[in-house]
Design an enzyme around this catalytic site. Structure first.
Site, short mmCIF file in Angstrom:
data_model
loop_
_atom_site.label_atom_id
_atom_site.label_comp_id
_atom_site.label_asym_id
_atom_site.label_seq_id
_atom_site.Cartn_x
_atom_site.Cartn_y
_atom_site.Cartn_z
N HIS A 156 4.88 53.81 16.70
CA HIS A 156 5.24 53.09 17.79
C HIS A 156 4.31 53.62 19.03
O HIS A 156 3.90 54.88 19.19
CB HIS A 156 6.60 52.96 18.07
CG HIS A 156 7.26 52.06 16.90
ND1 HIS A 156 8.63 51.65 17.25
CD2 HIS A 156 7.00 51.34 15.75
CE1 HIS A 156 8.91 50.86 16.19
NE2 HIS A 156 7.81 50.85 15.45
N GLU B 26 5.56 54.68 21.92
CA GLU B 26 6.08 55.92 22.48
C GLU B 26 5.56 57.23 21.62
O GLU B 26 5.10 58.31 22.38
CB GLU B 26 7.71 55.94 22.58
CG GLU B 26 8.25 54.67 23.47
CD GLU B 26 8.39 53.55 22.43
OE1 GLU B 26 9.40 52.59 22.86
OE2 GLU B 26 7.75 53.26 21.76
N CYS C 46 13.03 51.53 20.45
CA CYS C 46 14.11 50.91 19.44
C CYS C 46 15.04 52.24 19.18
O CYS C 46 14.69 53.33 19.43
CB CYS C 46 13.17 50.64 18.14
SG CYS C 46 12.17 52.21 17.57
N ARG D 64 -5.98 30.98 19.03
CA ARG D 64 -5.61 31.02 17.53
C ARG D 64 -5.18 32.28 17.05
O ARG D 64 -4.46 32.56 16.16
CB ARG D 64 -6.72 30.29 16.71
CG ARG D 64 -6.84 28.83 17.22
CD ARG D 64 -8.08 28.00 16.18
NE ARG D 64 -8.27 26.68 16.59
CZ ARG D 64 -9.18 26.06 15.88
NH1 ARG D 64 -9.65 26.54 14.97
NH2 ARG D 64 -8.99 24.63 16.03
N ASP E 12 -10.73 14.23 12.68
CA ASP E 12 -11.65 15.35 12.91
C ASP E 12 -11.91 16.20 11.78
O ASP E 12 -12.94 16.96 11.96
CB ASP E 12 -11.02 16.20 13.96
CG ASP E 12 -10.79 15.46 15.28
OD1 ASP E 12 -11.20 14.19 15.55
OD2 ASP E 12 -10.11 15.80 16.15
N ARG F 141 -12.98 31.35 14.03
CA ARG F 141 -14.59 31.58 13.87
C ARG F 141 -15.14 32.01 14.77
O ARG F 141 -16.23 32.98 14.75
CB ARG F 141 -15.26 30.12 13.37
CG ARG F 141 -14.57 29.52 12.18
CD ARG F 141 -15.21 28.24 11.77
NE ARG F 141 -15.28 27.12 12.93
CZ ARG F 141 -14.29 26.48 13.16
NH1 ARG F 141 -13.18 26.45 12.58
NH2 ARG F 141 -14.21 25.49 14.42
#
Length: 342
Positions: free
Chosen positions: A44, A46, A71, A185, A201, A208
């Site tokens: 993590h 930290e 956490c 994306r 389409d 990509r």
């Protein structure tokens, strides 16, 4: 704290199901250590920050800054709160609370019980923003949903197409915008389009133009009528189809999910994705699908490109209202990002 956010953002799209976290350690006004969480299962932020400090003796006189509450539970790594206490770091500045059930204030309580001074709520809006997917998933029990489309200067999402049209995207934006969309994306866990977009389409819905993982691809097809071999089914990765008529879908290797007519499709899809642990959904069209998610209120953010050319006729773009958080001008379009205030 903003340095924490800069560090955390380096791992956008790579930490699922964990949040993005950066940590900075300051001693007498100087940064002596920093780190960020790179991927689930790894150290993590930290602990990486502490590890980077050369003289560990200085930790007992230092302040640790972190954009999300440390956490307090054992997972693939030990609790960060216990690690901070063990190094006797006297002060911790936290950007925002981790509202997931496993933490939800327990990390801060652990630190305070050990005598550590804890300050919270520093740059809180920015800290919540960077982990909007993680926090929405745990607070609303659904993915963070981002809508994206491009429309002509006169408000059409597509031109009129006759029966002889070529199956390909009808580009409104330029290359720079398309690279940006691929970057988006790569940051999301799942991407969704309607069957009409697949037929018109034939998109691949993968990454990509940017370095990153392909999102899980999802098709919403009420009728189940889809091309026999769409490009989306030839890309590497998972494909899910939501439909009222699963028996009509013939896409080898895909997961077929049956919708019912009692609840909105947006609600059923959101609940299914939450059950699978998917924290974010990116919706790229078409107009009917986008309008459905807008109408039912299942959206958090909209990214709308407005091009410079007029279509004069075609498929009307969706209508959406929200708080504008950003506007940017490209050579071929203007981008506006809006948040759902409801």
């Amino acid at each position: 704290m903003r340095r924490c956010l800069d560090l955390a953002s380096k791992a956008e799209g790579m930490t699922y199901p964990n949040p993005m976290v950066g940590a900075v350690i300051v001693h007498q006004g100087n940064i002596i250590g920093e780190g960020y969480h790179i991927k689930a299962g790894g150290p993590h932020a930290e602990s990486r920050a502490v590890e980077s400090v050369r003289n560990k003796k200085l930790l007992e006189e230092s302040t640790l800054y972190v954009n999300l509450e440390p956490c307090s539970h054992f997972g693939k790594t030990p609790p960060c709160a216990d690690m901070i206490v063990s190094w006797k770091i006297p002060k911790v500045v936290v950007g925002t609370i981790d509202t997931s059930a496993k933490v939800s204030g327990k990390g801060i309580s652990r630190l305070r019980d050990a005598g550590c001074e804890v300050v919270t709520g520093v740059c809180e809006d920015e800290c919540r923003r960077i982990n909007r997917r993680f926090l929405t998933f745990h607070e609303k029990k659904r993915p963070y949903i981002t809508l994206k489309w491009a429309e002509s200067s006169d408000g059409f999402i597509d031109r009129e197409r006759d029966e002889d049209y070529r199956i390909e995207p009808n580009w409104i934006t330029g290359r720079a915008e398309r690279i940006l969309v691929h970057k988006w994306r790569a940051s999301e866990q799942a991407i969704l389009v309607g069957a009409g977009t697949v037929r018109a389409d034939d998109p691949r819905l993968n990454v990509r133009e940017w370095k990153g993982s392909n999102p899980i691809r999802i098709i919403l097809s009420g009728s189940g009528s889809l091309p026999d071999d769409p490009a989306v089914n030839r890309s590497i990765g998972s494909l899910i189809v939501f439909t009222f008529y699963p028996e009509k879908v013939v896409l080898p290797g895909s997961v077929i999910m049956k919708l019912n007519h009692r609840e909105p499709a947006a609600k059923q899809i959101s609940e299914a994705l939450h059950g699978w642990g998917i924290q974010s959904l990116f919706i790229e069209g078409g107009a009917q699908v986008l309008s459905h998610f807008i109408k039912t209120g299942y959206w958090d953010e909209a990214c709308v490109f407005t091009g410079t050319k007029a279509f004069k006729a075609g498929v009307k773009a969706p209508s959406v209202e929200g708080k504008t958080i950003m506007e940017k001008t490209f050579s071929n379009s203007t981008l506006k990002r809006l948040l759902n205030n409801k």
